[in-house]
Design an enzyme around this catalytic site. Structure first.
Site, PDB file in Angstrom:
ATOM      1  N   ASN A   1      12.944   9.181  -2.546  1.00 41.27           N
ATOM      2  CA  ASN A   1      12.513   7.858  -2.116  1.00 41.27           C
ATOM      3  C   ASN A   1      13.784   7.022  -1.942  1.00 41.27           C
ATOM      4  O   ASN A   1      14.289   6.433  -2.899  1.00 41.27           O
ATOM      5  CB  ASN A   1      11.588   7.267  -3.189  1.00 41.27           C
ATOM      6  N   ARG A  25       9.823   9.911   1.321  1.00 38.10           N
ATOM      7  CA  ARG A  25       9.001   8.747   1.643  1.00 38.10           C
ATOM      8  C   ARG A  25       9.681   8.059   2.825  1.00 38.10           C
ATOM      9  O   ARG A  25      10.851   7.662   2.719  1.00 38.10           O
ATOM     10  CB  ARG A  25       8.938   7.811   0.448  1.00 38.10           C
ATOM     11  N   HIS A  70       2.920   0.426   1.951  1.00 38.07           N
ATOM     12  CA  HIS A  70       2.421   0.887   0.639  1.00 38.07           C
ATOM     13  C   HIS A  70       1.274   1.889   0.779  1.00 38.07           C
ATOM     14  O   HIS A  70       0.476   2.073  -0.151  1.00 38.07           O
ATOM     15  CB  HIS A  70       1.872  -0.285  -0.216  1.00 38.07           C
ATOM     16  N   HIS A  96      -2.136  -3.288  -4.738  1.00 34.50           N
ATOM     17  CA  HIS A  96      -0.814  -2.823  -5.177  1.00 34.50           C
ATOM     18  C   HIS A  96       0.031  -4.061  -5.458  1.00 34.50           C
ATOM     19  O   HIS A  96       0.429  -4.782  -4.534  1.00 34.50           O
ATOM     20  CB  HIS A  96      -0.182  -1.950  -4.081  1.00 34.50           C
ATOM     21  N   LEU A  97       0.276  -4.316  -6.744  1.00 35.08           N
ATOM     22  CA  LEU A  97       0.994  -5.539  -7.131  1.00 35.08           C
ATOM     23  C   LEU A  97       2.278  -5.170  -7.862  1.00 35.08           C
ATOM     24  O   LEU A  97       2.290  -4.977  -9.082  1.00 35.08           O
ATOM     25  CB  LEU A  97       0.095  -6.403  -8.030  1.00 35.08           C
ATOM     26  N   GLY A  98       3.358  -5.043  -7.094  1.00 39.14           N
ATOM     27  CA  GLY A  98       4.666  -4.759  -7.688  1.00 39.14           C
ATOM     28  C   GLY A  98       5.610  -5.877  -7.279  1.00 39.14           C
ATOM     29  O   GLY A  98       5.192  -7.040  -7.185  1.00 39.14           O
ATOM     30  N   ASN A  99       6.875  -5.551  -7.019  1.00 35.91           N
ATOM     31  CA  ASN A  99       7.744  -6.572  -6.423  1.00 35.91           C
ATOM     32  C   ASN A  99       7.226  -6.945  -5.048  1.00 35.91           C
ATOM     33  O   ASN A  99       7.190  -8.096  -4.668  1.00 35.91           O
ATOM     34  CB  ASN A  99       9.177  -6.051  -6.331  1.00 35.91           C
ATOM     35  N   GLY A 100       6.833  -5.900  -4.301  1.00 36.14           N
ATOM     36  CA  GLY A 100       6.090  -6.113  -3.061  1.00 36.14           C
ATOM     37  C   GLY A 100       4.621  -5.994  -3.402  1.00 36.14           C
ATOM     38  O   GLY A 100       4.247  -5.225  -4.284  1.00 36.14           O
ATOM     39  N   ARG A 133       9.024 -12.599  -1.571  1.00 36.27           N
ATOM     40  CA  ARG A 133       8.546 -12.800  -0.192  1.00 36.27           C
ATOM     41  C   ARG A 133       7.381 -13.776  -0.178  1.00 36.27           C
ATOM     42  O   ARG A 133       6.540 -13.760  -1.078  1.00 36.27           O
ATOM     43  CB  ARG A 133       8.081 -11.477   0.427  1.00 36.27           C
ATOM     44  N   ASP A 144       9.915 -12.398 -11.631  1.00 35.02           N
ATOM     45  CA  ASP A 144       9.292 -11.446 -12.532  1.00 35.02           C
ATOM     46  C   ASP A 144       8.120 -12.083 -13.286  1.00 35.02           C
ATOM     47  O   ASP A 144       8.294 -13.097 -13.980  1.00 35.02           O
ATOM     48  CB  ASP A 144      10.349 -10.933 -13.536  1.00 35.02           C
ATOM     49  N   GLY A 158       3.543  -2.391 -10.901  1.00 37.59           N
ATOM     50  CA  GLY A 158       4.056  -3.096 -12.083  1.00 37.59           C
ATOM     51  C   GLY A 158       3.176  -4.202 -12.629  1.00 37.59           C
ATOM     52  O   GLY A 158       2.847  -4.211 -13.823  1.00 37.59           O
ATOM     53  N   GLU A 198      -0.705  -2.904 -13.162  1.00 36.78           N
ATOM     54  CA  GLU A 198      -0.884  -1.970 -14.276  1.00 36.78           C
ATOM     55  C   GLU A 198      -0.650  -2.619 -15.635  1.00 36.78           C
ATOM     56  O   GLU A 198      -1.196  -2.179 -16.639  1.00 36.78           O
ATOM     57  CB  GLU A 198       0.105  -0.789 -14.136  1.00 36.78           C
ATOM     58  N   GLU A 240       3.433   7.565  -6.310  1.00 36.29           N
ATOM     59  CA  GLU A 240       3.714   7.903  -4.908  1.00 36.29           C
ATOM     60  C   GLU A 240       4.428   9.250  -4.806  1.00 36.29           C
ATOM     61  O   GLU A 240       4.168  10.021  -3.884  1.00 36.29           O
ATOM     62  CB  GLU A 240       4.576   6.796  -4.282  1.00 36.29           C
TER      63      GLU A 240
HETATM   64  P1  ADP Z   1       8.536  -2.154  -7.204  1.00 31.81           P
HETATM   65  O1  ADP Z   1       7.721  -2.794  -6.138  1.00 31.81           O
HETATM   66  O2  ADP Z   1       9.971  -2.545  -7.183  1.00 31.81           O
HETATM   67  O3  ADP Z   1       8.281  -0.662  -7.396  1.00 31.81           O
HETATM   68  P2  ADP Z   1       7.081  -2.423  -9.706  1.00 31.81           P
HETATM   69  O4  ADP Z   1       5.830  -1.780  -9.253  1.00 31.81           O
HETATM   70  O5  ADP Z   1       7.895  -1.734 -10.738  1.00 31.81           O
HETATM   71  O6  ADP Z   1       8.016  -2.856  -8.514  1.00 31.81           O
HETATM   72  O7  ADP Z   1       6.689  -3.875 -10.259  1.00 31.81           O
HETATM   73  C1  ADP Z   1       7.673  -4.740 -10.712  1.00 31.81           C
HETATM   74  C2  ADP Z   1       7.016  -5.981 -11.244  1.00 31.81           C
HETATM   75  O8  ADP Z   1       6.023  -5.671 -12.221  1.00 31.81           O
HETATM   76  C3  ADP Z   1       8.017  -6.861 -11.990  1.00 31.81           C
HETATM   77  O9  ADP Z   1       8.642  -7.748 -11.147  1.00 31.81           O
HETATM   78  C4  ADP Z   1       7.146  -7.590 -12.968  1.00 31.81           C
HETATM   79  O10 ADP Z   1       6.773  -8.822 -12.386  1.00 31.81           O
HETATM   80  C5  ADP Z   1       5.897  -6.764 -13.102  1.00 31.81           C
HETATM   81  N1  ADP Z   1       5.691  -6.289 -14.470  1.00 31.81           N
HETATM   82  C6  ADP Z   1       6.192  -5.190 -15.061  1.00 31.81           C
HETATM   83  N2  ADP Z   1       5.784  -5.116 -16.348  1.00 31.81           N
HETATM   84  C7  ADP Z   1       4.985  -6.185 -16.563  1.00 31.81           C
HETATM   85  C8  ADP Z   1       4.234  -6.673 -17.680  1.00 31.81           C
HETATM   86  N3  ADP Z   1       4.229  -6.049 -18.845  1.00 31.81           N
HETATM   87  N4  ADP Z   1       3.534  -7.818 -17.512  1.00 31.81           N
HETATM   88  C9  ADP Z   1       3.531  -8.452 -16.328  1.00 31.81           C
HETATM   89  N5  ADP Z   1       4.205  -8.047 -15.258  1.00 31.81           N
HETATM   90  C10 ADP Z   1       4.913  -6.927 -15.359  1.00 31.81           C
END
Ligand code: ADP
Length: 378
Positions: free
Chosen positions: A7, A65, A154, A183-187, A216, A260, A308, A311, A362
């Site tokens: 990736n 990927r 995604h 899907h709730l991560g950085n993106g 973003r 974050d 992130g 989950e 992924e």
């Molecule tokens: P990426 O899109 O870079 O793969 P991830 O899926 O790892 O990102 O998600 C990153 C985000 O997850 C972090 O910016 C943070 O906001 C959030 N995160 C991670 N652990 C926790 C937690 N325990 N509680 C709340 N938010 C979290």
């Protein structure tokens, strides 16, 4: 024989090595803050050489990927010169994403000339989105000429968690299962899936559209861009606007504090107004999309939280669904709090929509796609 999953992102290279038949993870690695791309790839291959008894040349296949597969790549593909040409042509549409993917493919190709390489696209899962959802209301000929449409991203993650949720709902034979995946991560992005087919998603021509993300902005009135570039709006340059919307907005911009969610939850509990605002805009936007997707699907059987934030944050899950009870989204707060890293169902009593937390994987999805392609080859 091992299968390597690559990736290659713009600033990090993640990889996972799987044992082909068992699917067991032999090793996972990541190179962060990559500045010298080839140097990092060299290091990874040298690490793999030490790690594997037969050296890195024992790797049978490499799955990559690839972020943008445009309209052409609706499925994973064995990489040959035609596929490479296609991936290169989409680099114009994804200048930050496809070039590092290409470098990873080229590097692995040189080092492992005998190994088969497979491209798995982040856009493929969305390639069947119907015209009413993939067209922007722009002049149609112009959109066609410049390949402007909703592509969505995604996709590998949405497809993976959808598959897991479908398994839990035990309706693999039900071609009408309706699932909303978040899907709730950085993106961040959300998808509406009916009968295994994605019918809409929030990211669009680029990953900038849709939900509020770490840095973003997501959905925005396009006229704001003209305004920011005019003297009255600060006279920003093209690059400054790009940087503003991609790197300085979202949770970071709204809170003035951090991108974050962990930082923002902690700050909100201390009374930080910016953090409270950022989190409320985040969950409000997400709520709006869930309501809309419930509408276009004609109801929902399941909703999945992943990545992130999805989950790991019971607060965000609970606040997001807080006003959606009338639509049947009811969370069991005890189960929600108790989620700890694995797959879990958190549906509350009387809920009409089953709610799941499913860690995304992924790389495993890519490994499975590589296996399918290898089987087709034999
Ligand atoms: P990426 O899109 O870079 O793969 P991830 O899926 O790892 O990102 O998600 C990153 C985000 O997850 C972090 O910016 C943070 O906001 C959030 N995160 C991670 N652990 C926790 C937690 N325990 N509680 C709340 N938010 C979290």
């Amino acid at each position: 024989m091992p299968i390597l999953v690559f990736n290659c992102g713009s600033s990090s290279i993640k990889y996972t090595l799987y044992e082909k038949t068992s699917g067991e993870v032999i090793h996972r690695g990541v190179e962060q803050r990559v500045t010298d791309y080839n140097g990092s790839l060299e290091k990874i291959f040298s690490d793999l050489d030490t790690l594997l008894t037969g050296g890195f040349s024992s790797i049978e296949a490499v799955g990559h990927r690839v972020v943008h597969g445009g309209r052409r790549f609706r499925h994973p593909h064995l990489i040959d010169s035609h596929v490479m040409k296609g991936i290169r042509s989409y680099a114009e549409l994804a200048p930050l994403h496809n070039p590092p993917n290409i470098r990873g493919i080229e590097f692995a190709g040189h080092r492992l000339p005998g190994a088969r390489q497979v491209a798995v696209f982040d856009t493929s899962f969305h390639s069947g989105i119907p015209p009413e959802a993939h067209n922007y209301a722009l002049p149609v000929e112009m959109a066609k000429e410049y390949r402007i449409r909703r592509y969505g991203f995604h996709g590998i993650s949405h497809q993976y968690v959808h598959g897991r949720a479908a398994g839990f709902c035990d309706v693999n034979g039900n071609d009408e299962l309706k699932v909303i995946t978040c899907h709730l991560g950085n993106g961040c992005s959300i998808a509406a899936v009916r009968g295994g087919l994605c019918i809409d998603t929030s990211m669009g021509f680029t990953p900038l559209e849709g939900l509020v993300m770490g840095t973003r902005c997501g959905d925005l009135d396009p006229a704001i861009i003209h305004y920011l570039m005019s003297p009255a709006g600060g006279g920003l340059t093209d690059d400054q606007v790009h940087d503003l919307l991609n790197c300085e907005s979202g949770l970071k911009g709204l809170s003035g504090l951090s991108s974050d969610v962990r930082d923002l939850l902690a700050a909100r509990s201390q009374g930080h107004e910016g953090a409270a605002l950022a989190l409320s805009v985040f969950t409000y936007r997400l709520k709006k999309y869930i309501g809309a997707y419930h509408g276009i699907l004609g109801g929902a059987d399941a909703l999945v939280f992943t990545a992130g934030i999805g989950e790991n944050s019971p607060e965000i899950r609970s606040e997001t669904l807080s006003s959606l009870q009338p639509l049947g989204f009811i969370i069991d707060e005890g189960l929600n709090e108790a989620v700890s890293g694995g797959e879990a169902e958190i549906t509350g009593e009387g809920g009409k929509v089953r709610i799941f937390v499913i860690p995304t994987d992924e790389d495993f999805m890519i490994y499975q796609e590589v296996l399918k392609i290898l089987e087709l080859q034999t």
